[in-house]
Design an enzyme around this catalytic site. Structure first.
Site: not given
Length: 300
Positions: A54, A56, A78, A95-98, A130
């Protein structure tokens, strides 16, 4: 509304298929792979591990909490993207934030696209996803490009084709990693911009980099002002590269010559000469009669 319910039920049905040990899908050629790969499936959040590739690394807690509140009310709009690993295990591609926000919201499952990818594909997919979808800071992007070079051994030209960025753009990001770590942190924290960093990188000495960085922050210098400061620094190190001054052609007018002028005109004459050898002669007069006298002397 009926379509949404049907889609959700399908995801749950496929989720049950994945939990069957007899249907452990490891490649696109395995039985039922076509029903799983590329489809949206409700996965147990605890079965998903964070992607080690990742790009981020910083997540704003306030915006995460806002996203968590939205997910509580509307659900995950999403789906995230994961890759299949061992039986019942998945690794996040994007999609780590989600995923983080869903955990904050207390969800047990999350909708996800299933992919089958090796580590290299996972790294490239994570990077591209990302960069295109999230606001990574310049240093995070630079570190991601460097990992592609180190771990997959891509050239900048090959990487340009893989991630859809110009080679010069990639090179500019990578150069930021030559900055003093304190300055890299300043870029990540938003104290200076990538433009400031690109100007500072032209200085090899890291102590000098740090001095200019502190000047930028304390004086709120623009990128253009920073470039001028860097230019001055280089000129101070290499005075021979500075713009050469004009040749000094000046000369001195001796006292004998000045007295000759005074004697001829009957008045104290002022003679001045500049650095280029140019000058002027000033002849004072005290009346119209005196002026006419001087005119006659010079043949007027």
């Amino acid at each position: 509304m009926a379509k949404a319910v049907k889609k959700q039920a399908l995801g749950r049905g496929l989720s049950a298929l994945l939990k069957d040990p007899e249907n452990d899908i490891k490649s696109v050629e395995d039985k039922n792979a076509d029903k799983v790969v590329g489809n949206i499936i409700e996965l147990d959040i605890d079965a998903i591990e964070i992607n080690p590739f990742q790009p981020r690394s910083n997540f704003n807690e306030e915006t995460l909490q806002e996203l968590s509140t939205s997910i509580k009310e509307l659900g995950v709009i999403q789906p995230i993207t994961v890759r299949k690993q061992d039986y019942g295990k998945y690794q996040l591609i994007s999609g780590e934030r989600r995923l983080r926000a869903s955990k904050l919201a207390g969800l047990q499952t999350i909708p996800a696209y299933i992919r089958i990818a090796n580590d290299n594909d996972s790294l490239v997919m994570a990077l591209v996803e990302n960069i295109q979808r999230h606001d990574l800071d310049p240093i995070e992007i630079a570190l991601s490009y460097q990992r592609l070079i180190d771990e997959i051994e891509l050239t900048q030209e090959q990487m340009s084709d893989r991630v859809g960025k110009k080679r010069s753009t990639i090179a500019n990001y990578l150069r930021l990693l030559k900055l003093d770590p304190v300055i890299q942190t300043g870029i990540r924290d938003g104290f200076i911009t990538m433009g400031h960093g690109r100007a500072i990188i032209n200085i090899e000495n890291q102590e000098a980099q740090a001095d200019i960085y502190h000047n930028i922050v304390s004086q709120n210098l623009s990128v253009r002002e920073t470039e001028a400061l860097v230019k001055s620094y280089h000129e101070s190190l290499n005075p021979t590269t500075a713009k050469p001054s004009a040749k000094n052609n000046s000369f001195e007018v001796g006292e004998t010559q000045k007295k000759a002028f005074t004697s001829f005109f009957g008045a104290k004459v002022d003679v001045k000469v500049d650095a280029k050898g140019k000058g002027k002669i000033s002849i004072p007069f005290h009346s119209e009669e005196d002026f006419n006298r001087i005119i006659k002397l010079i043949g007027g």
